[in-house]
Design an enzyme around this catalytic site. Structure first.
Site, mmCIF file in Angstrom:
data_model
loop_
_atom_site.group_PDB
_atom_site.id
_atom_site.type_symbol
_atom_site.label_atom_id
_atom_site.label_comp_id
_atom_site.label_asym_id
_atom_site.label_seq_id
_atom_site.Cartn_x
_atom_site.Cartn_y
_atom_site.Cartn_z
ATOM 1 N N SER A 67 36.171 50.055 77.303
ATOM 2 C CA SER A 67 35.533 48.753 77.420
ATOM 3 C C SER A 67 34.831 48.384 76.107
ATOM 4 C CB SER A 67 34.588 48.753 78.624
ATOM 5 O OG SER A 67 34.211 47.450 78.971
ATOM 6 N N ASP A 130 41.662 44.870 86.975
ATOM 7 C CA ASP A 130 40.346 45.042 86.343
ATOM 8 C C ASP A 130 39.450 43.866 86.733
ATOM 9 O OD1 ASP A 130 38.145 45.047 84.486
ATOM 10 O OD2 ASP A 130 39.339 46.289 83.144
ATOM 11 N N HIS A 157 38.384 49.011 86.523
ATOM 12 C CA HIS A 157 37.837 49.100 85.156
ATOM 13 C C HIS A 157 37.774 50.569 84.723
ATOM 14 C CE1 HIS A 157 36.096 47.017 81.774
ATOM 15 N NE2 HIS A 157 35.013 47.765 81.787
#
Length: 194
Positions: A67, A130, A157
């Site tokens: 991320s 996600d 995620h």
């Protein structure tokens, strides 16, 4: 090998990071996995100096960024060489989140030519479901980086927030391949000069 977690209080002690570190060290890889300063907000003004001055990756370093960790890897690669980057649930926009918008990672335009030129490869892992980074954003990132793109289903995620995910064999297999043979330089997206 450098492992970089995301923001919102993430750390390298959670999700699949301990698994990945253990497996990579068993292969003989040297792994740096530290919780970055300012882990809630994940601001570039703290993360980039920490990566540059404390961890000090170089042209032999592979970075695995989850991320916002991928943002740090890409911003670093704008100015310095890496062997390569694995972007897990990576992005290049704030995806509409105020926390991301205020991180500083999006204050300047991205230098994608430098990011590609300063490493031999970029690989992306993204899940179609996600909840934080839309799949379309991942597809845009793929087009900008010329990455090797692995789309998965049902991974969310990749372990953040309420999702439990303490292994990641797909990522480990890709890392093993790259560590065995780093391969050619990152490709230039169609229509761009190298």
């Amino acid at each position: 090998m450098v492992l970089i977690h995301g923001n919102a209080g993430a750390s390298v002690e959670g999700i699949w990071f301990p698994y990945l570190r253990r497996e990579l060290e068993a292969l003989g890889a040297e792994v740096v996995a530290e919780t970055f300063p300012d882990p809630i907000k994940g601001r570039m003004r703290y993360w980039l100096p920490y990566l540059t001055d404390v961890i000090r990756p170089d042209e032999r370093t592979v970075v695995v960024g989850h991320s916002s960790g991928a943002l740090a890897a890409f911003r670093y690669a704008e100015r310095a060489p890496l062997l390569g980057t694995f972007a897990v649930a990576g992005h290049h926009t704030d995806c509409g989140f105020e926390l991301e918008r205020r991180s500083g990672f999006f204050d300047e335009p991205w230098d994608w030519a430098a990011i590609r030129a300063n490493q031999r490869f970029i690989e992306q892992f993204h899940s179609k479901d996600d909840p934080w980074v839309p799949f379309e954003v991942a597809e845009e990132l793929h087009a900008l980086t010329g990455s090797t793109f692995t789309a998965l289903d049902g991974m969310g995620h990749f372990g953040s927030y309420d999702q439990r995910m303490d292994t990641f064999p797909e990522l480990l297999a890709a890392l093993r391949r790259r560590l065995a043979a780093p391969g050619p330089a990152a490709p230039t997206p169609p229509g761009e000069a190298p």
